[in-house]
Design an enzyme around this catalytic site. Structure first.
Site, short mmCIF file in Angstrom:
data_model
loop_
_atom_site.label_atom_id
_atom_site.label_comp_id
_atom_site.label_asym_id
_atom_site.label_seq_id
_atom_site.Cartn_x
_atom_site.Cartn_y
_atom_site.Cartn_z
N ASP A 198 0.85 -1.19 0.00
CA ASP A 198 0.00 0.00 0.00
C ASP A 198 0.89 1.25 0.00
O ASP A 198 1.83 1.35 0.81
CB ASP A 198 -0.87 -0.05 1.26
CG ASP A 198 -1.95 1.01 1.28
OD1 ASP A 198 -2.42 1.41 0.20
OD2 ASP A 198 -2.34 1.42 2.39
N GLY B 206 -8.93 5.84 1.67
CA GLY B 206 -9.58 6.65 2.70
C GLY B 206 -11.04 6.28 2.86
O GLY B 206 -11.90 7.14 3.01
N ARG C 129 -8.21 -0.12 13.13
CA ARG C 129 -7.48 0.44 14.28
C ARG C 129 -8.46 0.79 15.40
O ARG C 129 -8.19 0.55 16.58
CB ARG C 129 -6.75 1.71 13.86
CG ARG C 129 -5.67 1.48 12.83
CD ARG C 129 -5.03 2.80 12.40
NE ARG C 129 -3.96 2.56 11.44
CZ ARG C 129 -3.13 3.50 11.01
NH1 ARG C 129 -3.24 4.74 11.44
NH2 ARG C 129 -2.18 3.20 10.14
P1 13P Z 1 -8.67 4.90 5.99
O1 13P Z 1 -7.78 5.80 6.77
O2 13P Z 1 -9.95 5.57 5.64
O3 13P Z 1 -8.89 3.59 6.63
O4 13P Z 1 -7.93 4.63 4.58
C1 13P Z 1 -7.00 3.60 4.46
C2 13P Z 1 -6.27 3.65 3.15
O5 13P Z 1 -6.62 4.32 2.21
C3 13P Z 1 -5.08 2.78 3.06
O6 13P Z 1 -4.40 2.97 1.86
O1 G3H Z 2 -3.04 4.97 3.61
C1 G3H Z 2 -2.45 4.87 4.67
C2 G3H Z 2 -2.70 3.72 5.53
O2 G3H Z 2 -3.70 4.02 6.47
C3 G3H Z 2 -1.43 3.28 6.17
O3 G3H Z 2 -1.03 4.09 7.20
O4 G3H Z 2 1.37 4.63 6.85
O5 G3H Z 2 0.29 4.71 9.12
O6 G3H Z 2 0.75 2.53 8.01
P1 G3H Z 2 0.44 3.99 7.82
ZN ZN Z 3 -4.50 5.00 1.11
#
Ligand code: 13P
Ligand code: G3H
Ligand code: ZN
Length: 331
Positions: free
Chosen positions: A83, A217, A265
């Protein structure tokens, strides 16, 4: 052989008209919870690790825990996804660890904060597509920027996707899926007022491109999870997310991948706080991580049902990375 690319899972979801949650993981309990929910609902699943999560675990620990999820669930198509990869180097590390799917987020510079130019995004995305496809690994990219800042991911400013630019970008890069910005943001504080999403932008993009669309998001920040945290000593007043109905509308309009980190979370934190508050004599990590895992399993199950992912784990024959390598080579 259940490790598959993100591409296969999302292409199938596009054909079937349903959404697939991509759930962020940092530790064993989160991974087990997601897999238990996938098993219970018969859902294909994408487990994803941010580069921050990989760094936290020294890469190898989280990578092997994710591999364990694949080995432990032979009946479930699973994609191991990076990600918000910020560079070709990060994508290479994930692919070496066995990831079947990577995101290159070239909407931001390598620092993960500064918005980039279109040309930079095309260049870095193309470099990752070339490297990943040669190894049978699929690629997600992003055009437009989200708001919100998660530990260094995000510019804090929303810049909605330009549909024509999105079409040009897909044609120029050869990516397998595209994350677009329609007003969501990362984290637990997404909207000041009403949760307005630019569905018109989504419709226009869907009409112009043929690959799966990704919504980052996309946590809903459910009131009951926030209340539970605040009840047991937390302080997150005014947290808001994307209502479930908006996500269902987005899926109906052509989104396939729904990224969820924050809600997981929240579910875990509420369960842990409850044990700490009500059973202060407990100090075995299993006594609070166990309930956290159970709370997360329930949350993910409900998302799989809401996105209509359930019952699709046996719809198709898994395609191996070796087969994908041949597929990409012929393209
Ligand atoms: P949230 O913060 O809405 O859970 O989004 C997660 C996300 O986009 C991870 O790439
Ligand atoms: O898009 C972001 C994800 O919520 C991951 O967050 O970089 O804190 O692991 P992080
Ligand atoms: Zn994201």
């Amino acid at each position: 052989m259940p490790l598959v690319t993100g591409k296969q899972i999302l292409d199938e979801a596009k054909k079937g008209g349903y959404g697939v949650g991509a759930f962020n993981v940092n530790d064993m309990e989160q991974i087990q919870a997601i897999m238990a929910a996938a098993e219970a609902t018969g859902s294909p699943v994408i487990i994803q690790a941010s580069r921050g999560a990989l760094k936290y675990s020294n890469f190898i620990y989280l990578g092997y825990l994710m591999k364990a999820a694949v080995l432990d669930n032979p009946g479930i198509p699973v994609a191991m996804h990076l990600d918000h990869g910020n560079s070709l180097e990060t994508a290479k590390k994930a692919i070496e660890l066995g990831f079947s799917s990577v995101m290159i987020d070239g909407s931001l510079m390598e620092d993960g904060k500064t918005p980039s130019t279109y040309d930079y995004n095309v260049k870095v995305t193309k470099s990752v597509v070339e490297y990943a496809h040669a190894r049978g690994v699929s690629v997600e990219a992003e055009i437009g920027t989200l708001g919100g800042i998660e530990d260094g991911v995000g510019s804090g400013k929303i810049h909605l996707t330009d549909p024509k630019e999105a079409k040009k970008f897909v044609d120029e890069t050869g990516v397998d899926s595209l994350a677009i910005a329609i007003g969501t943001s990362h984290g637990a504080y997404k909207f000041k007022g009403a949760a307005n999403l630019a569905f018109d932008v989504l419709k226009e993009v869907r009409a112009l491109i043929d690959i799966p669309i990704v919504l980052h998001g996309a946590s809903s920040v459910p009131k009951e999870l926030v209340d539970e945290i605040n009840k047991y000593g937390g302080q997150i007043p005014g947290a808001t997310g994307v209502p479930l109905e908006s996500l269902q509308k987005a899926i109906a309009l052509g989104v396939q991948k729904i990224n969820v980190d924050t809600d997981g979370r929240l579910a875990m934190t509420g369960a842990i706080r409850k044990v700490f508050a009500l059973e202060p004599e407990k100090f075995d990590p299993r006594d609070y991580l166990g309930p956290a895992r159970t709370a997360l399993t329930e949350l993910i199950k409900s998302k799989m049902l809401a996105f209509k992912t359930n019952g699709h784990s046996n719809d198709y024959e898994p395609i191996s990375l070796e087969q994908m390598k041949e597929f990409y080579a012929k393209k």
